[in-house]
Design a protein around this motif. Structure first.
Motif, short mmCIF file in Angstrom:
data_model
loop_
_atom_site.label_atom_id
_atom_site.label_comp_id
_atom_site.label_asym_id
_atom_site.label_seq_id
_atom_site.Cartn_x
_atom_site.Cartn_y
_atom_site.Cartn_z
N THR A 183 -3.61 -1.71 -7.97
CA THR A 183 -4.66 -0.72 -8.20
C THR A 183 -4.10 0.45 -8.99
O THR A 183 -2.95 0.86 -8.78
CB THR A 183 -5.23 -0.21 -6.87
N THR A 229 0.64 5.90 -0.11
CA THR A 229 -0.17 7.10 0.05
C THR A 229 0.46 8.25 -0.72
O THR A 229 1.62 8.60 -0.46
CB THR A 229 -0.29 7.49 1.53
N GLU A 269 0.83 -1.18 0.00
CA GLU A 269 0.00 0.00 0.00
C GLU A 269 0.88 1.25 0.00
O GLU A 269 2.01 1.22 0.48
CB GLU A 269 -0.91 0.01 1.23
N CYS A 293 -5.08 6.26 0.82
CA CYS A 293 -4.16 5.17 0.53
C CYS A 293 -4.59 4.43 -0.75
O CYS A 293 -5.79 4.28 -1.03
CB CYS A 293 -4.11 4.20 1.71
N LYS A 318 -4.44 0.90 -2.71
CA LYS A 318 -4.28 -0.52 -2.42
C LYS A 318 -3.37 -1.18 -3.46
O LYS A 318 -3.15 -0.64 -4.55
CB LYS A 318 -5.65 -1.22 -2.40
#
Length: 478
Positions: free
Chosen positions: A241, A205, A203, A236, A238
């Motif tokens: 993605t 950000t 993940e 965030c 994933k």
């Protein structure tokens, strides 16, 4: 009892922002109130601009101090003639008007920092014999007009970054970032569009920070100061993605403008766009940001893209997997190779011969007729321009909305040299090779042998050429 009750100075405003710049004329009044008569040696108003830096650095048991000073200008206006040695002023209130012009030249804007300052002052000074001088000061908010080409600073900025994940995750990350322009005024909004392709197993950000960097210089030494002015964090993203992020970053109204024309102090701003990834180095992109005074930042000019998306030019280096977004002026410039246009199919493929299309003296050979009708002259003029080499020529129409369906290319023409054309036959039209020559055996020469030319050898026996049949052999036996 002192003879001077008060000494005050007022300066006329030049604009709504209360700033001055190179070439401006300063006007105002100086008011002096006397209780009793006063003998004055000199009375004048001066304007000056100075830059100075100073800091200390400890090395071992010693402390080193670095300092520098530079004066940009100093002009004076005498309220009492300079030639008079002593002038007696009677008691009461006296008002003096002044006017002086700031010289032209590249001078930095007003700035005050922790280790240096750039200050412009207006000072009224009254000098007397054997008495302390009386002064009145007013600091000027100086704004430099020595700026780069603002038109170029109003265009969009684009950047991209890639990262191969390491120990704790696998995959790859790609990010494209577009900033609406470079020049901003305090209080403006900075618009950012980021496209993130998270093909990894982690993940991340997206974050954006406005950073100020101040550099002090003195005696060959440099001191840096970095500070974060504003910071914005998005949601965030994933693993596996793809997402587009759009955010606005507000520039503070009291932010000091960019200083780029001072030898002692420089102030620069950068926009840092990065992906915050745990247990990994963050991929980042740095964009320059130029802070200008509000009165000098123009609006968007006609013809400049106003949206957050860039005008994606063909051939622009990019590793993104995302399709090109539709800009205000179209995703491709006029005449760009590979982009949508008023043509229904792309230019023909580049010839495989030694000469390009259109070169004088190049010979071409007829090719199969095209599957589509010819274009009008005004449309076909685009084919006369040199075609840049940009693979792939035909993209997948189902992977990008901006793709255009193209018919298959026609057969390429061959262009041999004009002096001696060398045309190679098709790959399947081979000329049959000649049969190899076989040497005849001495006991059985071939039928095509020229016996008359073999004068050195005896002719072959008749029985060798025509052997007897089986019936004749049986009769001999009887």
């Amino acid at each position: 009892m002192p003879s001077i009750k008060s000494l005050t100075m007022t300066c006329d405003g030049l604009n709504d922002y209360g700033t001055v710049s190179e070439g401006d004329t300063l006007t105002g009044k100086v008011t002096v109130v006397l209780i009793k008569e006063c003998a004055v040696e000199s009375f004048f108003v001066k304007a000056k601009g100075d830059a100075s830096v100073r800091w200390s650095k400890k090395s071992g048991d010693r402390t080193y101090t670095y300092s520098a000073h530079k004066r940009y200008f100093k002009v004076k206006h005498f309220l009492i003639p300079e030639e008079s040695r002593e002038t007696v002023i009677q008691p009461g209130t006296h008002v003096y008007e002044f006017s002086m012009r700031i010289p032209q030249g590249s001078m930095p804007s007003t700035y005050r920092g922790s280790h240096g300052k750039i200050v412009y002052k207006l000072e009224a000074k009254l000098s007397r014999s054997w008495r302390a001088d009386r002064t009145a000061e007013k600091e000027l908010q100086f704004v430099s007009k020595s700026l780069p080409n603002l038109h170029s600073l109003m265009s969009q900025q684009m950047g991209s970054t890639d990262k191969e994940m390491g120990f704790f995750s696998k995959g790859k990350v790609h990010m494209d970032v577009v900033v609406d322009r470079t020049a901003y005024a305090p209080g403006d909004t900075l618009t950012i569009v980021a496209k993130v392709n998270n093909s990894s197993s982690s993940e991340m950000t997206p974050k954006f920070s406005l950073i100020r960097e101040v550099v002090y210089r003195a005696e060959g030494n440099v001191k840096h100061e970095n500070s974060v002015i504003q910071k914005v964090s998005e949601h965030c993203i994933k693993p596996k993605t793809q997402r587009e992020v759009k955010c606005d970053l507000r520039i503070p109204r009291d932010l000091t403008q960019t200083i780029h024309n001072c030898d002692l102090i420089s102030v620069q701003y950068h926009l840092k766009a990065y992906l915050d990834i745990s247990f990994a180095f963050d991929p980042e992109i740095m964009f320059p940001v130029f802070i200008c005074p509000p009165e000098l930042v123009p609006g968007l000019q006609p013809g400049v893209a106003a949206g957050p998306y860039p005008v994606w030019a063909a051939g622009h280096p990019s590793n993104t997997d995302f399709p090109s977004p539709a800009g205000a002026m179209g995703p491709y410039p006029a005449g760009a190779f590979g982009g949508p246009s008023n043509r229904s199919f792309p230019p023909p493929a580049v010839a495989a011969g030694p000469y390009p299309y259109g070169q004088p003296g190049a010979h071409s050979y007829s090719a199969p007729p095209p599957a589509y009708p010819a274009h009008p002259p005004h449309v076909s003029e685009g084919y006369k321009k040199p075609v840049p080499q940009q693979p792939p020529l035909y993209g997948d129409p189902f992977t990008s909305p901006s793709s255009v369906l193209h018919p298959p290319p026609s057969a390429p023409s061959f262009h041999p040299p004009p002096s001696a054309p060398d045309i190679h036959p098709p790959p399947f039209s081979h000329v049959a090779p000649t049969a190899p020559t076989y040497n005849p055996l001495p006991s059985a020469p071939m039928m095509n042998t020229d016996f008359l030319s073999q004068s050195d050898e005896a002719p072959p026996a008749y029985s060798l050429l025509f052997p007897p049949s089986n019936t004749e052999n049986s009769k001999d036996k009887l």
